[in-house]
Design a protein around this motif. Structure first.
Motif, PDB file in Angstrom:
ATOM      1  N   ARG A  30       0.839  -1.209   0.000  1.00 24.34           N
ATOM      2  CA  ARG A  30       0.000   0.000   0.000  1.00 24.34           C
ATOM      3  C   ARG A  30       0.870   1.254   0.000  1.00 24.34           C
ATOM      4  O   ARG A  30       0.554   2.229  -0.674  1.00 24.34           O
ATOM      5  CB  ARG A  30      -0.936   0.005   1.205  1.00 24.34           C
ATOM      6  CG  ARG A  30      -1.897  -1.175   1.301  1.00 24.34           C
ATOM      7  CD  ARG A  30      -2.955  -1.115   0.300  1.00 24.34           C
ATOM      8  NE  ARG A  30      -3.866  -0.021   0.629  1.00 24.34           N
ATOM      9  CZ  ARG A  30      -5.071   0.098   0.164  1.00 24.34           C
ATOM     10  NH1 ARG A  30      -5.545  -0.816  -0.646  1.00 24.34           N
ATOM     11  NH2 ARG A  30      -5.813   1.120   0.490  1.00 24.34           N
ATOM     12  N   ALA A  31       1.949   1.220   0.746  1.00 24.92           N
ATOM     13  CA  ALA A  31       2.851   2.369   0.782  1.00 24.92           C
ATOM     14  C   ALA A  31       3.520   2.583  -0.575  1.00 24.92           C
ATOM     15  O   ALA A  31       3.614   3.713  -1.061  1.00 24.92           O
ATOM     16  CB  ALA A  31       3.899   2.183   1.874  1.00 24.92           C
ATOM     17  N   VAL A  32       3.968   1.495  -1.201  1.00 22.55           N
ATOM     18  CA  VAL A  32       4.595   1.607  -2.526  1.00 22.55           C
ATOM     19  C   VAL A  32       3.555   2.096  -3.532  1.00 22.55           C
ATOM     20  O   VAL A  32       3.834   2.973  -4.351  1.00 22.55           O
ATOM     21  CB  VAL A  32       5.207   0.260  -2.964  1.00 22.55           C
ATOM     22  CG1 VAL A  32       5.634   0.297  -4.423  1.00 22.55           C
ATOM     23  CG2 VAL A  32       6.377  -0.107  -2.067  1.00 22.55           C
ATOM     24  N   ARG A  33       2.364   1.541  -3.458  1.00 25.17           N
ATOM     25  CA  ARG A  33       1.291   1.938  -4.371  1.00 25.17           C
ATOM     26  C   ARG A  33       0.971   3.421  -4.211  1.00 25.17           C
ATOM     27  O   ARG A  33       0.820   4.151  -5.191  1.00 25.17           O
ATOM     28  CB  ARG A  33       0.044   1.092  -4.111  1.00 25.17           C
ATOM     29  CG  ARG A  33      -1.070   1.330  -5.102  1.00 25.17           C
ATOM     30  CD  ARG A  33      -2.215   0.375  -4.888  1.00 25.17           C
ATOM     31  NE  ARG A  33      -1.857  -1.025  -4.973  1.00 25.17           N
ATOM     32  CZ  ARG A  33      -1.614  -1.684  -6.103  1.00 25.17           C
ATOM     33  NH1 ARG A  33      -1.665  -1.064  -7.244  1.00 25.17           N
ATOM     34  NH2 ARG A  33      -1.329  -2.958  -6.079  1.00 25.17           N
ATOM     35  N   ALA A  34       0.884   3.893  -2.980  1.00 25.15           N
ATOM     36  CA  ALA A  34       0.578   5.305  -2.725  1.00 25.15           C
ATOM     37  C   ALA A  34       1.701   6.212  -3.222  1.00 25.15           C
ATOM     38  O   ALA A  34       1.439   7.285  -3.773  1.00 25.15           O
ATOM     39  CB  ALA A  34       0.342   5.530  -1.239  1.00 25.15           C
ATOM     40  N   SER A  35       2.944   5.790  -3.051  1.00 22.01           N
ATOM     41  CA  SER A  35       4.069   6.638  -3.461  1.00 22.01           C
ATOM     42  C   SER A  35       4.240   6.680  -4.973  1.00 22.01           C
ATOM     43  O   SER A  35       4.873   7.584  -5.490  1.00 22.01           O
ATOM     44  CB  SER A  35       5.357   6.160  -2.794  1.00 22.01           C
ATOM     45  OG  SER A  35       5.766   4.926  -3.342  1.00 22.01           O
ATOM     46  N   THR A  36       3.655   5.718  -5.683  1.00 18.93           N
ATOM     47  CA  THR A  36       3.786   5.691  -7.143  1.00 18.93           C
ATOM     48  C   THR A  36       2.467   5.971  -7.840  1.00 18.93           C
ATOM     49  O   THR A  36       2.379   5.868  -9.051  1.00 18.93           O
ATOM     50  CB  THR A  36       4.336   4.332  -7.614  1.00 18.93           C
ATOM     51  OG1 THR A  36       3.464   3.302  -7.163  1.00 18.93           O
ATOM     52  CG2 THR A  36       5.736   4.106  -7.106  1.00 18.93           C
ATOM     53  N   ALA A  37       1.417   6.265  -7.060  1.00 17.31           N
ATOM     54  CA  ALA A  37       0.090   6.603  -7.594  1.00 17.31           C
ATOM     55  C   ALA A  37      -0.496   5.486  -8.465  1.00 17.31           C
ATOM     56  O   ALA A  37      -1.106   5.735  -9.491  1.00 17.31           O
ATOM     57  CB  ALA A  37       0.134   7.924  -8.357  1.00 17.31           C
ATOM     58  N   LEU A  38      -0.297   4.238  -8.037  1.00 21.53           N
ATOM     59  CA  LEU A  38      -0.906   3.110  -8.736  1.00 21.53           C
ATOM     60  C   LEU A  38      -2.318   2.899  -8.207  1.00 21.53           C
ATOM     61  O   LEU A  38      -2.610   3.199  -7.055  1.00 21.53           O
ATOM     62  CB  LEU A  38      -0.095   1.824  -8.497  1.00 21.53           C
ATOM     63  CG  LEU A  38       1.283   1.770  -9.128  1.00 21.53           C
ATOM     64  CD1 LEU A  38       2.008   0.498  -8.683  1.00 21.53           C
ATOM     65  CD2 LEU A  38       1.209   1.821 -10.632  1.00 21.53           C
ATOM     66  N   PRO A  39      -3.211   2.325  -9.023  1.00 21.55           N
ATOM     67  CA  PRO A  39      -4.561   2.044  -8.522  1.00 21.55           C
ATOM     68  C   PRO A  39      -4.524   0.947  -7.455  1.00 21.55           C
ATOM     69  O   PRO A  39      -3.576   0.142  -7.423  1.00 21.55           O
ATOM     70  CB  PRO A  39      -5.314   1.558  -9.769  1.00 21.55           C
ATOM     71  CG  PRO A  39      -4.266   1.149 -10.739  1.00 21.55           C
ATOM     72  CD  PRO A  39      -3.035   1.956 -10.421  1.00 21.55           C
ATOM     73  N   VAL A  40      -5.524   0.927  -6.625  1.00 20.73           N
ATOM     74  CA  VAL A  40      -5.636  -0.082  -5.565  1.00 20.73           C
ATOM     75  C   VAL A  40      -5.762  -1.457  -6.208  1.00 20.73           C
ATOM     76  O   VAL A  40      -6.381  -1.614  -7.254  1.00 20.73           O
ATOM     77  CB  VAL A  40      -6.839   0.225  -4.651  1.00 20.73           C
ATOM     78  CG1 VAL A  40      -7.051  -0.875  -3.645  1.00 20.73           C
ATOM     79  CG2 VAL A  40      -6.648   1.565  -3.971  1.00 20.73           C
ATOM     80  N   LEU A  41      -5.175  -2.476  -5.568  1.00 25.82           N
ATOM     81  CA  LEU A  41      -5.177  -3.839  -6.067  1.00 25.82           C
ATOM     82  C   LEU A  41      -6.584  -4.262  -6.486  1.00 25.82           C
ATOM     83  O   LEU A  41      -7.523  -4.177  -5.709  1.00 25.82           O
ATOM     84  CB  LEU A  41      -4.658  -4.780  -4.968  1.00 25.82           C
ATOM     85  CG  LEU A  41      -4.352  -6.222  -5.364  1.00 25.82           C
ATOM     86  CD1 LEU A  41      -3.217  -6.237  -6.374  1.00 25.82           C
ATOM     87  CD2 LEU A  41      -3.949  -7.016  -4.145  1.00 25.82           C
ATOM     88  N   GLY A  42      -6.728  -4.686  -7.735  1.00 24.01           N
ATOM     89  CA  GLY A  42      -8.015  -5.178  -8.212  1.00 24.01           C
ATOM     90  C   GLY A  42      -8.916  -4.104  -8.786  1.00 24.01           C
ATOM     91  O   GLY A  42      -9.967  -4.386  -9.320  1.00 24.01           O
ATOM     92  N   ARG A  43      -8.512  -2.851  -8.722  1.00 20.70           N
ATOM     93  CA  ARG A  43      -9.315  -1.752  -9.272  1.00 20.70           C
ATOM     94  C   ARG A  43      -8.511  -1.050 -10.353  1.00 20.70           C
ATOM     95  O   ARG A  43      -7.313  -0.928 -10.271  1.00 20.70           O
ATOM     96  CB  ARG A  43      -9.660  -0.737  -8.173  1.00 20.70           C
ATOM     97  CG  ARG A  43     -10.540  -1.293  -7.100  1.00 20.70           C
ATOM     98  CD  ARG A  43     -10.933  -0.184  -6.163  1.00 20.70           C
ATOM     99  NE  ARG A  43     -11.529  -0.781  -4.975  1.00 20.70           N
ATOM    100  CZ  ARG A  43     -11.462  -0.264  -3.788  1.00 20.70           C
ATOM    101  NH1 ARG A  43     -10.838   0.861  -3.583  1.00 20.70           N
ATOM    102  NH2 ARG A  43     -12.033  -0.857  -2.753  1.00 20.70           N
TER     103      ARG A  43
END
Length: 174
Positions: free
Chosen positions: A159-172
């Motif tokens: 979640r932290a990596v996703r937030a820092s790279t502005a990726l969509p939430v897993l599965g969305r």
């Protein structure tokens, strides 16, 4: 050890071996190990013994499982690439995972086939551990806690990596 116990332990070890090669972080990363531990918990945790120092043994091994799981999750690399998160278990993560699972398997094999039953019985008597079920519960909870804390650590870190790279939430998707 029963065939089911061997298969379950080997499956849990293979999960990390599978992650030694970098792959996509997806729902299977979380659901497969959690499904295995749900099966193990359902199969082996009929009751939690509370007599004597049973809870001390159970808490100690559960804490060991938590420490191994958190450390294993920390030493698992998570990175973003082309809109996906990738996961790769490092050598430290794999060693910790195998050490935890191997300790349980080794202990059980030693007790059942290596002449350790008398030593464990003497230790249990000297330390007021009431019986075999306390050991079973302690080692099962150690394994379950190792799996759950490793998965939880990877989830939080992803979640932290996703937030820092502005990726969509897993599965969305965006």
């Amino acid at each position: 050890m029963t065939a089911t116990e061997w298969i379950t332990d080997i499956a849990l070890v293979l999960i990390v071996f599978r992650q030694l090669r970098e792959g996509r972080l997806d729902h299977k990363t979380f659901l497969l190990p959690l499904g295995i531990v749900a099966f193990v918990g359902y199969s082996y945790l009929d009751s939690v013994p509370t007599g004597g120092n049973d809870l001390v043994l159970i808490a100690a091994l559960t804490a060991v499982g938590a420490a191994l799981g958190i450390a294993g999750g920390i030493y698992t690399r998570i990175r973003a690439l082309d809109g996906n998160l990738l996961i790769k278990a490092g050598a430290v993560s794999a060693v910790l995972w195998i050490a935890g699972m191997g300790a349980r398997m080794g202990f059980q094999t030693w007790v059942e086939h290596g002449g350790g039953a008398d030593d464990v019985a003497r230790f249990s008597l000297a330390h007021h551990i009431t019986g075999q079920q306390a050991w079973v519960t302690a080692f099962v909870l150690m394994a379950l806690t190792e799996v759950v804390t490793r998965v939880a650590t990877i989830f939080v870190r992803s979640r932290a990596v996703r937030a820092s790279t502005a990726l969509p939430v897993l599965g969305r998707t965006a």
